[in-house]
Structures are given as C-alpha cells and as structure tokens.
Design a protein around this motif. Structure first.
Motif, PDB file in Angstrom:
ATOM      1  N   PRO A 125      38.065  13.036  15.340  1.00 25.32           N
ATOM      2  CA  PRO A 125      37.005  13.333  16.358  1.00 25.32           C
ATOM      3  C   PRO A 125      37.075  14.471  17.234  1.00 25.32           C
ATOM      4  O   PRO A 125      38.263  14.787  17.594  1.00 25.32           O
ATOM      5  CB  PRO A 125      37.250  12.093  17.203  1.00 25.32           C
ATOM      6  CG  PRO A 125      37.786  11.082  16.450  1.00 25.32           C
ATOM      7  CD  PRO A 125      38.886  11.767  15.505  1.00 25.32           C
ATOM      8  N   GLY A 126      35.937  15.395  17.408  1.00 25.81           N
ATOM      9  CA  GLY A 126      35.882  16.312  17.962  1.00 25.81           C
ATOM     10  C   GLY A 126      36.520  17.741  17.276  1.00 25.81           C
ATOM     11  O   GLY A 126      36.114  18.879  17.827  1.00 25.81           O
ATOM     12  N   ARG A 147      30.273  13.733   9.837  1.00 29.53           N
ATOM     13  CA  ARG A 147      29.614  13.409  11.202  1.00 29.53           C
ATOM     14  C   ARG A 147      29.909  11.869  11.659  1.00 29.53           C
ATOM     15  O   ARG A 147      30.290  11.473  12.833  1.00 29.53           O
ATOM     16  CB  ARG A 147      28.051  13.391  11.036  1.00 29.53           C
ATOM     17  CG  ARG A 147      27.165  12.786  12.306  1.00 29.53           C
ATOM     18  CD  ARG A 147      27.428  13.753  13.661  1.00 29.53           C
ATOM     19  NE  ARG A 147      26.630  14.928  13.283  1.00 29.53           N
ATOM     20  CZ  ARG A 147      27.113  16.010  13.816  1.00 29.53           C
ATOM     21  NH1 ARG A 147      28.070  16.112  14.604  1.00 29.53           N
ATOM     22  NH2 ARG A 147      26.307  17.304  13.753  1.00 29.53           N
ATOM     23  N   GLU A 148      30.172  10.866  10.468  1.00 26.47           N
ATOM     24  CA  GLU A 148      30.655   9.741  10.866  1.00 26.47           C
ATOM     25  C   GLU A 148      31.602   9.453  11.464  1.00 26.47           C
ATOM     26  O   GLU A 148      32.138   8.619  12.219  1.00 26.47           O
ATOM     27  CB  GLU A 148      30.273   8.772   9.540  1.00 26.47           C
ATOM     28  CG  GLU A 148      28.530   8.118   9.210  1.00 26.47           C
ATOM     29  CD  GLU A 148      28.340   7.332  10.189  1.00 26.47           C
ATOM     30  OE1 GLU A 148      29.019   6.341  10.813  1.00 26.47           O
ATOM     31  OE2 GLU A 148      27.121   7.445  10.376  1.00 26.47           O
ATOM     32  N   SER A 149      32.540  10.435  11.221  1.00 27.75           N
ATOM     33  CA  SER A 149      34.239  10.627  11.410  1.00 27.75           C
ATOM     34  C   SER A 149      34.254  11.214  12.890  1.00 27.75           C
ATOM     35  O   SER A 149      35.367  11.215  13.207  1.00 27.75           O
ATOM     36  CB  SER A 149      35.110  11.146  10.411  1.00 27.75           C
ATOM     37  OG  SER A 149      34.992  10.529   9.147  1.00 27.75           O
ATOM     38  N   GLY A 150      33.190  11.494  13.402  1.00 24.69           N
ATOM     39  CA  GLY A 150      33.140  11.996  14.831  1.00 24.69           C
ATOM     40  C   GLY A 150      33.294  13.386  14.973  1.00 24.69           C
ATOM     41  O   GLY A 150      33.755  14.097  15.939  1.00 24.69           O
ATOM     42  N   ALA A 152      32.832  17.137  15.940  1.00 22.04           N
ATOM     43  CA  ALA A 152      31.940  17.745  16.917  1.00 22.04           C
ATOM     44  C   ALA A 152      30.927  18.595  16.469  1.00 22.04           C
ATOM     45  O   ALA A 152      29.760  18.700  17.117  1.00 22.04           O
ATOM     46  CB  ALA A 152      32.819  18.169  18.039  1.00 22.04           C
TER      47      ALA A 152
END
Length: 313
Positions: A125-126, A147-150, A152
């Motif tokens: 994420p990020g 995107r689903e994995s976060g 950014a």
C-alpha cells in the motif's frame, strides 16, 4: 470427438479438423465437455516449434471452460484443448453467470498478473507502480490488481492513444507512451517528478534498460516477457547496489510446477473480483472450433483485442 490438430510444423494454416476417439481419464484426470478453449500466443509458437516444440500430431491449447459428467461447470488447465472434449487436472468449479471469455482471461493471464503484483513484486500500500504494455492480456489485469493491492499511483504504458484511453478507463492514474526513447522522463513526470517503486515489464529490450533508471531506491523491476526483443547488454551490478534496486523475473509455468503450488485460491479471488465488478477482464472475439487456424492467424497479426476463445456451440 472433434479436434483441431497439426500433423506438421508451420503456421496456423497447418491446423486441420479430425475425428478421434474420446480420451479415457486416468488417475488425477477428469474428462470434460469443452464449452470454450482459450487462445494464447504460445499456441502459435508451439505450432511453429519455436517454443517447447511438441511431438506430432499436435493439438494446441492449454485452458478450457467445460462441464464434467456430473454437470459441474469448471475452469481448468488442459492438454489438447482445441477439441470438443479434454482431459483436465484440478478443475475449479465456476459460476454459471461468469462468461467463458472472462473465465479464460483469468487463468493464464489473470494468474500471471496476480502473482506479478502479489508474489513477485510484492506491491505494498502506498507504492507507485508502472505496468508496461498495460493494455495487453496480462497488463490490463495487473493495472487493476495493483490498485486493489493499495498502490497509491498506477501508471500504464501503451503504444497508441486508444490503448492509453483503455488503460485510464481501467483505473490507472496516468497512461503514457511506452517507447524507450524518453521513457524514464515520462515515467517520472507521470509520478509527480519522483521515481517509482515497481515496474512490471513484458517488453524488454531498450525499454527494460530505461525502466531501471526510473526506479526509486529499493525499487523492483519484474520482467515477464520480451515482446520488444532481448537486450544483450548486461545489467550493471553497481547500479543495483548503489540504488538498492532489485531485478526479478516471473513465469507462471515455473510457479505452477513448484511442489505445493495452488492456483485455486488466487483464481477464486479473481473470480470474486470479476463478479463484483472490481476487476474487468477484457474479452475479445469468439471463433468456432473449426476456425482455429483463422483465430490464431488473427491473434498473431495483432488483429484481436482481449481474450480470444474457440467456442463449441
């Protein structure tokens, strides 16, 4: 049963229709009536003998949606998939409402994209992620899974304006020209002037080299193809250590051969994401089994978009 097979090496034109006895399942195999078979570029390469040359006569194909004798609709890897019946291993039951094209897009391409994001690159994420060839069979799914994995920020590269529009529709924050000349500069500009954490690359050649110079410290470049050609230049170990960046590769075939590997869990997640509308596999043309040669010719000539299938009516 009917098959499309090749008795000699060559292009898609060598495929011919034949009637053969139904295969008899042995231990660990299940016989299914094939609803649809998926096409992959590797099928063309195997026909010509340029990739894992098979024994002749050869029935192409490695993935099917079909129905078992007890009525279950399943998705599975198969040998000799260009047929009305096929032997499969470890079939996964799938919902009736999942279209065959979407299901088949989730097998080779979907599992590859899932493992690129989760297993090989370990997107956190990020982080910022670049997907080269982002409108392709694996790439368009990798954009969405990043995107689903976060992630950014997700940046996709593609060769035409139309493909870049598709990448944006699928949820990328930016879509840029993927040509090697000026690649690093465009990536940094798309990421607000900063280098990126992850690049997923199926292009290779000069693009691979350019992508190395777009990575942030502790960034990862994962290669899973070389549609742009091999790059004979060696990777400079000094560059890797100086910036603490890593280069890795991924091939689904090797992963599935590992002891204890299991495709069912990620496939179930991919199917759930698709049915919920959070993942959109791009599906393309459908051909009859007897049109397999034309289907492969269209695929090889890049006249198709999305997952191409052979359907048994």
């Amino acid at each position: 049963m009917r098959i499309m097979h090749a008795e000699r090496r060559g292009g898609p034109e060598v495929l011919t229709l034949a009637e053969v006895p139904d295969p008899v399942p042995g231990p660990g195999h299940t016989l299914v009536d094939v609803e649809a078979a998926g096409l992959n570029f590797a099928d063309v390469e195997r026909l010509t003998g340029s990739y894992l040359p098979p024994a002749l006569p050869f029935v192409p194909g490695s993935e099917v949606v079909g129905r078992t004798a007890d009525g279950r609709r399943v998705l599975a890897f198969a040998e000799r998939a260009y047929a009305t019946k096929a032997l499969v291993e470890d079939p996964l039951e799938i919902p009736e409402e999942l279209p065959a094209g979407a299901a088949l897009a989730l097998l080779v391409q979907g599992l590859t994209a899932w493992h690129l994001v989760r297993t090989a690159a370990r997107v956190a994420p990020g982080e910022s992620v670049v997907v080269n060839a982002a409108a392709g069979g694996v790439g368009h799914l990798a954009v969405q899974l990043a995107r689903e994995s976060g992630a950014a920020r997700v940046i996709g590269t593609a060769s035409t304006a139309g493909k870049r529009d598709l990448v944006l529709e699928l949820g990328a924050d930016a879509a840029i020209d993927g040509a090697a000349d000026g690649y690093a500069g465009r990536v940094l500009e798309a990421n607000g002037g900063a280098p990126v954490d992850v690049v997923l690359d199926a292009v290779g050649g000069p693009v691979f080299d350019a992508a190395l110079h777009a990575l942030a410290p502790f960034g990862r470049l994962i290669t899973y193809g070389a549609s742009g050609g091999a790059d004979p230049r060696p990777i400079d170990p000094g560059l890797l250590s100086e910036r603490s960046i890593a280069v890795g590769g991924y091939w689904l075939g090797a992963h599935l051969r590992r002891p204890g590997s299991n495709a069912a869990a990620p496939l179930k997640e991919l199917i759930e994401l698709t049915l919920s509308g959070r993942l959109r596999p791009t599906t393309g043309a459908e051909y009859e089994l007897t049109q397999a040669g034309q289907a492969l010719a269209d695929l090889a000539a890049r006249r198709t978009v999305g997952k191409v299938i052979l359907r048994n009516r």
